[in-house]
Design an enzyme around this catalytic site. Sequence first.
Site, PDB file in Angstrom:
ATOM      1  CG  ASP A 124      20.033   1.224 -56.010  1.00 36.04           C
ATOM      2  OD1 ASP A 124      20.975  -0.328 -57.039  1.00 36.04           O
ATOM      3  OD2 ASP A 124      20.825   1.037 -54.322  1.00 36.04           O
ATOM      4  CD  GLU A 191      25.003  -2.675 -54.075  1.00 37.24           C
ATOM      5  OE1 GLU A 191      25.789  -3.381 -53.585  1.00 37.24           O
ATOM      6  OE2 GLU A 191      25.141  -1.210 -54.358  1.00 37.24           O
TER       7      GLU A 191
HETATM    8 ZN   LIG Z   1      27.435  -0.671 -56.738  1.00 37.12          ZN
END
Ligand SMILES: [Zn+2]
Length: 488
Positions: A124, A191
């Site tokens: 992501d 994340e």
């Molecule tokens: Zn990162």
Amino acid sequence: MKKVILFAVAVVAVTGSVMIYRAATHFAASQPEPVMHRDGTIALDEDAAVQRFARALTFPTVSHDDRSRFDAEAFRAFHAYLQSAFPLVHEQASRTVVNGYSLVYRLEGSDPSLPPVLFMSHMDVVPVEENTREEWTHPPFAGVVEDGNVWGRGSLDDKIGVIALLEAMERRLAEGWRPQRPIYLAFGHDEEVGGMEGAQRVAEYFANQGVRFDFVLDEGGALTQGLLQDIGQPLAVIGISEKGYVNLVLTVNAPGGHSSQPPAQTALGILARAIVKVEESPFPARLDNLLPTLEAVGFAMPFSKRLALSNLWLLSPLVERSLLADKDAAAGIRTTTAATMASGSPKSNILPTRATAVVNFRILPGETVESVQQRVVDLIGDERVGVRAEYGIDPSPVSPTDSRGYRIVAGSIRALAPDALVAPYMVRGGTDARYFYELSPNVYRFLAVRIDADTMRQVHGIDEHVAIDDYLMAVRYYYSVMGQAAEP
Ligand SMILES: [Zn+2]
């Protein structure tokens, strides 16, 4: 009297020579041995590799704070792209989808009794703010290759990790590589919003199978320039720990009423006093998390700095004071305090019935969410102010620098960037790696890209891009580390 003076002169002379002696001898010029995997020269079709990377940046796999905006289709399309771009990995490694969108790959080792090694990255990326879209030199999701650079969101953070890892493994498999130790790749999908749906679930997936890793390698360290004031050459910092995080919500409740007949203190006034008390008593400075970095590179510092650093028994207050004067350096030696949000009454002539504020803390290893909360309650010392912890994560343990994993990572960096110094350090932000301490004591963070003040601004900002040479260095780095990691 004469005796006293003589004695004082003797003390000063002895202390002075001890200090100078320590400064001269304390910091040995020791850097890890450069080690490249023996078949480290990698036969890479560079243009094709760069095109594969650029293409990966065209998928808008964005993490939003508002999780309802999650674009499942973008992630599915990205997964399919990985399958087509890296056929050997997908043929020879087993692939598991965890919690819908995170990916885990396992490549069998010829000796399954050896503990595996885990390589991590995340798929992501952070959003592009609409009002900044026009300011990008190339559109953020176009995957443009131009002027020796690859442009786009994720080119530094952290699709570069995903694609460089897959590229390295694909090359190795094309050469008929057979690891002795099992190798895992794990790519989280959230994340940038905390990793609770991705990396944390991946860690649970491993824990449920009883998997323990020889070492874990994630993003979080880089080849920096200008990170330490006194170090002129590039400095490669390997993350061995990371700070914790907590938002403390301060709340004051009061009867309310009309502002024409107010009490001496409103809920907001009481809250404001509490915030002032917390701000005025910052957490104590501690050098212990900075020392491993300084110990590794101290020999390259000017004599005046070495004099101070090798005589902390006497001079630590002085060193702390000079570090605290700089806010970046200060963040490395204390738990930081930042009051970020506040609210009172919704209308100017109504007394607030409830006033709230959020104070964000980044916690130094050695302290905990609980100890931070307790200190804040004690500092405020006012029962009218409620202190509630919201979204708290304890700091990580500190991984050793004498493990096999650390040596492999450090040695590979030294081989790829011979002009650079290598040092362990504490990561100030958060990474997915924080969820993996139950699975290995050896958790490291390093991705072989060059980072300076400009590139730091591009990460999460405008015009994120990476030099083609840096991308290829990242591939070579993973290729080398993977080859050594897979040995017994
Ligand atoms: Zn990162």
